[in-house]
Motif scaffolding. Structure first.
Motif, mmCIF file in Angstrom:
data_model
loop_
_atom_site.group_PDB
_atom_site.id
_atom_site.type_symbol
_atom_site.label_atom_id
_atom_site.label_comp_id
_atom_site.label_asym_id
_atom_site.label_seq_id
_atom_site.Cartn_x
_atom_site.Cartn_y
_atom_site.Cartn_z
ATOM 1 N N GLN A 1 -2.290 8.100 -10.586
ATOM 2 C CA GLN A 1 -0.836 8.067 -10.415
ATOM 3 C C GLN A 1 -0.143 7.479 -11.636
ATOM 4 O O GLN A 1 -0.726 6.657 -12.343
ATOM 5 N N TYR A 2 1.109 7.874 -11.829
ATOM 6 C CA TYR A 2 1.954 7.288 -12.874
ATOM 7 C C TYR A 2 2.961 6.331 -12.244
ATOM 8 O O TYR A 2 3.525 6.630 -11.184
ATOM 9 N N THR B 1 5.848 5.864 -13.305
ATOM 10 C CA THR B 1 7.161 6.505 -13.392
ATOM 11 C C THR B 1 7.492 7.308 -12.144
ATOM 12 O O THR B 1 8.634 7.358 -11.702
ATOM 13 N N SER B 2 6.451 7.947 -11.567
ATOM 14 C CA SER B 2 6.720 8.894 -10.491
ATOM 15 C C SER B 2 6.225 8.448 -9.116
ATOM 16 O O SER B 2 6.731 8.906 -8.101
ATOM 17 N N SER B 3 5.250 7.560 -9.072
ATOM 18 C CA SER B 3 4.648 7.239 -7.779
ATOM 19 C C SER B 3 5.472 6.215 -6.999
ATOM 20 O O SER B 3 5.681 5.094 -7.460
ATOM 21 N N SER B 4 5.932 6.605 -5.818
ATOM 22 C CA SER B 4 6.702 5.646 -5.026
ATOM 23 C C SER B 4 5.772 4.527 -4.529
ATOM 24 O O SER B 4 6.197 3.389 -4.348
#
Lengths: 104, 342
Positions: B326-327, B329-332
């Motif tokens: 996961q990043y 920046t994007s992973s909630s």
């Protein structure tokens, strides 16, 4: 170009010297053990050497930071320098230094 | 009395690599305890070059050692790691499912994995290179003050020219019989206030200042009787005393990690570069202390090593869970762990 380094057992080693390298780097890359724990940023006093008297006048004198850092070395004399603070130049071809206690 | 903790990962060393490990492990839901011999985080950044700029941290054109440490502490805050400062890891052994790491302060930490991020080893006081000094250490020669009262009514020589030496001159003068400050030059690198207070005590003849080199110690059975000091003309004289405090700064020594059974290559721990695990499963080594073909001792290498280590540690700590890349920046999910907006 060469420098000559005397280790703590009294053996002298002839090392290939490179212009603009520090004397600490020449010793380390030449395979002679030297602690130089801070990696050459004048921050630890574990590259303490004695410069042969005949060479002292040819080397840029220590700045205030180096003098202060020598407070963390032992057996400091008027010939004491931190090898990371001596930049090798052509004029220093043949330089002789000895490692001090606490640098190996 | 022992202080016992159980966690997921115990990290030995709280330098930049150990600190960033908390971040990478935290993203993988791995809880951490850190052990460091210093009384503060940052390792070499804190001890050797707190005020010196570092120029090779990616995307940070310049920051000092203490700024880097402070920024890392902020970055890892969401993960609430536990710190054990002023302690040295002295033993590591497997106890059933867990690794057990003990410190010299009696702390015992049980964890599923051990991460060794010990850099160049433990910072320990520099010992004067004087033959036979071991015999006196802890009896009448000291490199730190544990109990101030030990020095009451003593004739003390304090050697050194920095903050530690001056702080203890000021602190022990009221209770000592006599205090002699020994330094190689008549200039001091310490807090200006401490220097002026020390000078005032010297002027008032309450402290004796000796400029010279520390040559030898005399005494017997561990009890010092005098310190031999040479002046600029190489004249040696003895300063009678019954306690010596020597403050020449700290040096890094590998210490007990050498005996952890990790197949050392000199003072370095070999690892594989896929996950930075050592030859012992569940024990990882990252940062300056690890070695592999092509290794470079850079802070940024330690950060990279921490990321790959964390992925493998996840498999040990959460074997039931499926790994997902996961990043932040994007992973909630990751944003939640970092307490930033989803």
């Amino acid at each position: 170009m060469k420098i000559y380094v005397t280790d703590m057992s009294g053996n002298t080693h002839e090392l290939e010297a490179t212009e603009d390298w520090s004397v600490m780097e020449i010793i380390r890359e030449g395979g002679i053990p030297i602690l130089a724990q801070c990696g050459g940023s004048c921050a630890c006093a574990t590259c303490h050497v004695y410069v042969d008297k005949e060479w002292k006048d040819k080397i840029t004198p220590p700045d205030e930071e180096e003098i202060a850092m020598l407070d963390g070395a032992f057996d400091v004399t008027e010939d004491s320098r931190l090898a990371c603070c001596i930049t090798f130049t052509e004029e220093l071809d043949g330089l002789r230094v000895s490692l001090a206690a606490g640098s190996v | 009395m022992s202080d016992k903790h159980t966690t997921d990962a115990v990290i030995i060393g709280a330098g930049p690599t150990g600190l960033f490990s908390v971040f990478e492990l935290g993203l993988h839901d791995v809880k951490c305890h850190l052990i460091d011999i210093l009384d503060k985080p940052g390792g070499q950044c804190a001890e050797l070059y707190p005020e010196k700029p570092i120029y090779d941290i990616p995307a940070i054109p310049s920051c000092t050692g203490s700024e880097l440490t402070a920024a890392l502490m902020t970055q890892i805050k969401p993960f609430n790691a536990a710190f054990h400062f002023g302690e040295m890891a002295i033993e590591m052994k497997k106890q059933g499912e867990f690794w057990q790491v003990k410190t010299d302060a009696g702390t015992v930490i049980e964890a599923k994995v051990v991460v060794i991020a010990a850099g160049g080893g433990s910072f320990t006081p520099k010992r004067p290179p004087i033959a036979g000094i071991e015999e006196y250490e802890g009896k009448s020669v000291f490199y730190a003050v544990r109990k101030r009262d030990v020095f009451r009514d003593k004739d003390i020589v304090i050697a050194g020219g920095g903050d530690s030496a001056l702080d203890w001159v000021l602190n022990l003068e009221p209770i000592a019989k006599s205090v002699t400050l020994l330094h190689r030059r008549n200039e001091f690198r310490a807090a200006p206030d401490s220097i002026s207070k020390m000078r005032a005590l010297v002027d008032a003849k309450r402290v004796s200042l000796q400029i010279g080199n520390f040559e030898a110690i005399n005494g017997s059975g561990g009890q010092i009787s005098s310190v031999a000091v040479s002046d600029e003309h190489k004249n040696v004289k003895g300063i009678p005393c019954n306690a010596l405090l020597a403050f020449y700064g700290l040096t890094m020594k590998l210490g007990p990690v050498a005996d952890f059974g990790l197949g050392m290559e000199g003072e370095l721990i070999p690892v594989n570069t896929a996950d930075f695990e050592t030859s012992v499963p569940g024990v990882f080594a990252i940062g300056d202390i690890c070695t592999y073909p092509g290794k470079m001792k850079l802070i940024l290498s330690g950060f990279h090593e921490a990321a790959l280590m964390a992925k493998k540690v996840f498999a040990y700590v959460h074997p039931e869970r499926r790994y997902k890349f996961q990043y932040t920046t994007s992973s909630s999910d990751l944003k939640g762990k970092l307490h930033v907006s989803k």
